[in-house]
Design an enzyme around this catalytic site. Structure first.
Site, PDB file in Angstrom:
ATOM      1  N   GLU A  66       0.888  -1.170  -0.040  1.00 30.48           N
ATOM      2  CA  GLU A  66      -0.170  -0.076   0.134  1.00 30.48           C
ATOM      3  C   GLU A  66       0.872   1.279   0.244  1.00 30.48           C
ATOM      4  O   GLU A  66       0.724   2.063   0.908  1.00 30.48           O
ATOM      5  CB  GLU A  66      -1.004  -0.171   1.302  1.00 30.48           C
ATOM      6  CG  GLU A  66      -1.859  -1.130   1.121  1.00 30.48           C
ATOM      7  CD  GLU A  66      -2.898  -1.215   2.195  1.00 30.48           C
ATOM      8  OE1 GLU A  66      -3.245  -0.089   2.752  1.00 30.48           O
ATOM      9  OE2 GLU A  66      -3.962  -1.907   1.836  1.00 30.48           O
TER      10      GLU A  66
ATOM     11  N   GLU B 260      -4.716  -8.784  -0.232  1.00 34.91           N
ATOM     12  CA  GLU B 260      -5.631  -8.643   0.860  1.00 34.91           C
ATOM     13  C   GLU B 260      -6.922  -8.479   0.650  1.00 34.91           C
ATOM     14  O   GLU B 260      -7.553  -7.554   0.193  1.00 34.91           O
ATOM     15  CB  GLU B 260      -5.086  -7.275   1.641  1.00 34.91           C
ATOM     16  CG  GLU B 260      -3.696  -7.453   2.273  1.00 34.91           C
ATOM     17  CD  GLU B 260      -3.222  -6.218   3.270  1.00 34.91           C
ATOM     18  OE1 GLU B 260      -4.381  -5.563   3.709  1.00 34.91           O
ATOM     19  OE2 GLU B 260      -2.152  -5.821   3.207  1.00 34.91           O
TER      20      GLU B 260
HETATM   21  O1  AHR Z   1      -4.774  -6.155   7.120  1.00 33.27           O
HETATM   22  C1  AHR Z   1      -4.640  -5.168   7.751  1.00 33.27           C
HETATM   23  C2  AHR Z   1      -4.172  -3.900   7.079  1.00 33.27           C
HETATM   24  O2  AHR Z   1      -4.924  -3.412   6.153  1.00 33.27           O
HETATM   25  C3  AHR Z   1      -2.843  -4.010   6.449  1.00 33.27           C
HETATM   26  O3  AHR Z   1      -1.729  -3.938   7.276  1.00 33.27           O
HETATM   27  C4  AHR Z   1      -2.732  -3.104   5.454  1.00 33.27           C
HETATM   28  O4  AHR Z   1      -2.059  -3.478   4.448  1.00 33.27           O
HETATM   29  C5  AHR Z   1      -4.177  -2.631   5.022  1.00 33.27           C
HETATM   30  O5  AHR Z   1      -4.586  -1.546   5.253  1.00 33.27           O
END
Ligand code: AHR
Length: 524
Positions: A194, A328
């Site tokens: 990110e 994610e």
């Molecule tokens: O999964 C939790 C968080 O969500 C992670 O650290 C980040 O990459 C995302 O914003």
């Protein structure tokens, strides 16, 4: 006045008829029409240094009373082995861009801070060696995210040399002194996390210039990973579907199109949580049909998001060499009352099992481009597989979905056509049914069908072409309520049960319970 018999009959009909009434849906499957391979990496996991995801969830230390192997809890390893975890993404997440690997090697570990997640101290007792031991114990591969935000290319390059080199360099000797003379395998490398937000708030252009440098210098030296086993480099990709995100994908993919001999990427990451709106406010338990239907509607948006970014990727990479890695994803709800809000603790219900199945099916339908995904997160955090409390462990409804889907790992996609009809609730209208089929590596046909409707059963009649089907058997996952959960005291509320399915004259018939996930295999 009505006779008692008539009254009884009316009451009986009022109660029984809606339950007995099942919608009928016809499916059509032609096993000779095969598509892309459903890469086993779409069943990947994510383990960040966050809350009790690592510490207590995996790592209890060698001196713990909880049964462990070199500090890694045996119950968790046993459970994860059973779902054949293909890869584990580590050490983050946002944590990755503040992680300095030297803090987590050798006999003396530095205690640092974890400002992203609850501001707690980070003992670094779980570092490179412990992570590699853990994935070895569960039979998974390493997906390492290197620090682009607050690290340097040199730091990341040295970490890779430490992990993967075989020649007797000073770093390799240090690795050997720390207990591992042989090079480790690193299957996947995330270049930042990110980077448009917690990873450094970079513009897409700035990220691309960094990404090229990391791609050039962060090498994998493992002699066994120079050809087919080559480490795949994953660039940071989009986190949504607005112009900000499509511009990001355009910028990275345009750069890829012009890549030279000196740098390359093999994947583009995408993050997409099912939240409905930020900050996450939907509760993870104690909700009703309204929240159930809204969350499922929201999760189905994954399909459009993948299509949108895949279309951009197609422009610059028509041969689909760059994989889209949804590293994610999952449901993100309000923290459980009483928990540290920075630990992202939530319950995991039947709704999450259905959410997981819908997303896995979406990935399967996009298997030509989506060749990896990592649900967030593996233990005790967000949409977890496993929850622990000291010596106790419970498997979540999502865990059981991953278990039921094991046969789909590396299976070949087979299209299923059907008219799903609609499940409606209030303003929400979503398809009543979802389904995916695949042929496993032994040629066996597998079918998954999700009944999203929480009130009505569905009678399935599936026409099977391209195979001589003889019999079928399977399992179904459902529970009394949309928010049914497994707890430490009642661990078997949401667990798969055998389902009866019949095959006659090339037709498979079975009845799906409301709000259920079902996997059936067909014998030939
Ligand atoms: O999964 C939790 C968080 O969500 C992670 O650290 C980040 O990459 C995302 O914003």
């Amino acid at each position: 006045m009505r006779s008692p018999l008539v009254v009884f009959t009316l009451i009986f009909m009022a109660i029984i008829v809606p339950i007995a009434a099942a919608q009928k849906v016809e499916l059509s499957i032609d096993a000779s029409k095969t598509g892309a391979k459903i890469d086993r990496n779409i069943f990947g996991q994510f383990a960040e240094h966050l809350g009790h995801g690592i510490y207590e969830g995996i790592w209890v230390g060698p001196d713990s009373k909880i049964p462990n192997t070199r500090g890694i809890r045996n119950d968790v390893v046993g459970a994860l082995k059973a779902i054949k975890v293909p890869n584990v993404r580590w050490p983050g997440g946002c944590f990755a861009d503040e992680y300095h690997w030297r803090n987590g090697i050798g006999p003396q570990r530095s205690v640092t801070l974890n400002p992203n997640w609850g501001g707690v101290t980070e003992a670094n007792t779980f570092g490179t060696r412990e992570f590699m031991d853990f994935i070895d114990q569960i039979g998974a591969e390493a997906y390492i995210s290197v620090n682009v935000g607050s690290g340097t290319p040199q730091e990341a390059a040295e970490w890779l040399e430490y992990m993967t080199a075989a020649a007797p360099t000073t770093l390799v000797k240090e690795r050997a002194a720390n207990g591992h003379p042989a090079p480790y395998k690193v299957a996947l490398l995330g270049i930042g996390n990110e980077s448009w937000d917690c990873g450094g708030n970079m513009t897409a252009d700035y990220y691309v210039s960094q990404m090229k440098i990391y791609s050039r210098f962060v090498r994998n030296f493992n002699p066994a990973q120079q050809d087919k086993q080559q480490m795949l480099k994953i660039a940071v990709g989009p986190g949504g579907d607005g112009a900000r995100w499509t511009d990001w994908t355009e910028t990275v993919m345009k750069a890829y199109q012009q890549h030279t001999w000196s740098w390359d990427i093999n994947g583009l990451s995408m993050h997409n949580y099912t939240v409905v709106h930020w900050p996450p406010s939907y509760t993870s338990v104690g909700f009703g049909e309204t929240e159930y239907s809204q969350i499922l509607k929201s999760t189905l948006e994954m399909d459009g998001l993948i299509s949108k970014h895949s279309a951009i990727m197609d422009k610059y990479d028509p041969d689909k060499k760059v994989a889209l890695i949804v590293d994610e994803w999952g449901g993100w709800y309000a923290p459980l009352p009483g928990s540290n809000p920075g630990f992202l603790v939530q319950q995991n219900s039947l709704r999450d099992a259905i959410l997981a199945a819908l997303n896995l099916n979406i990935f399967g339908r996009h298997a030509d481009r989506v060749r990896g995904a990592n649900i967030a997160q593996m233990i005790n955090v967000l949409q977890a597989m496993i929850m622990t409390d000291k010596e106790k462990m419970v498997l979540t409804p999502t865990y059981y979905v991953f278990k039921m889907y094991v046969p789909f790992q590396d299976a070949t996609f087979i299209p299923v056509t059907f008219d799903a009809g609609w499940y409606t609730h209030g303003a929400v209208a979503i398809p009543r049914l979802d389904a995916i089929a695949a042929k496993d590596t032994n040629g066996k046909l597998w079918l998954e069908i999700t009944n999203l409707d929480p009130n009505e059963a569905v009678e399935i009649e599936a026409g099977l072409a391209g195979i001589t089907a003889k019999s079928a058997s399977g399992e179904t996952l459902t529970a009394p309520k949309v928010d049914s959960v497994n707890t430490f005291d009642a661990a078997n509320t949401v667990t798969p049960k055998p389902i009866s399915a019949t095959v006659q004259a090339g037709k498979l018939t079975l009845k799906l319970e409301p709000k259920s996930v079902t996997v059936v295999s067909v014998e030939q």
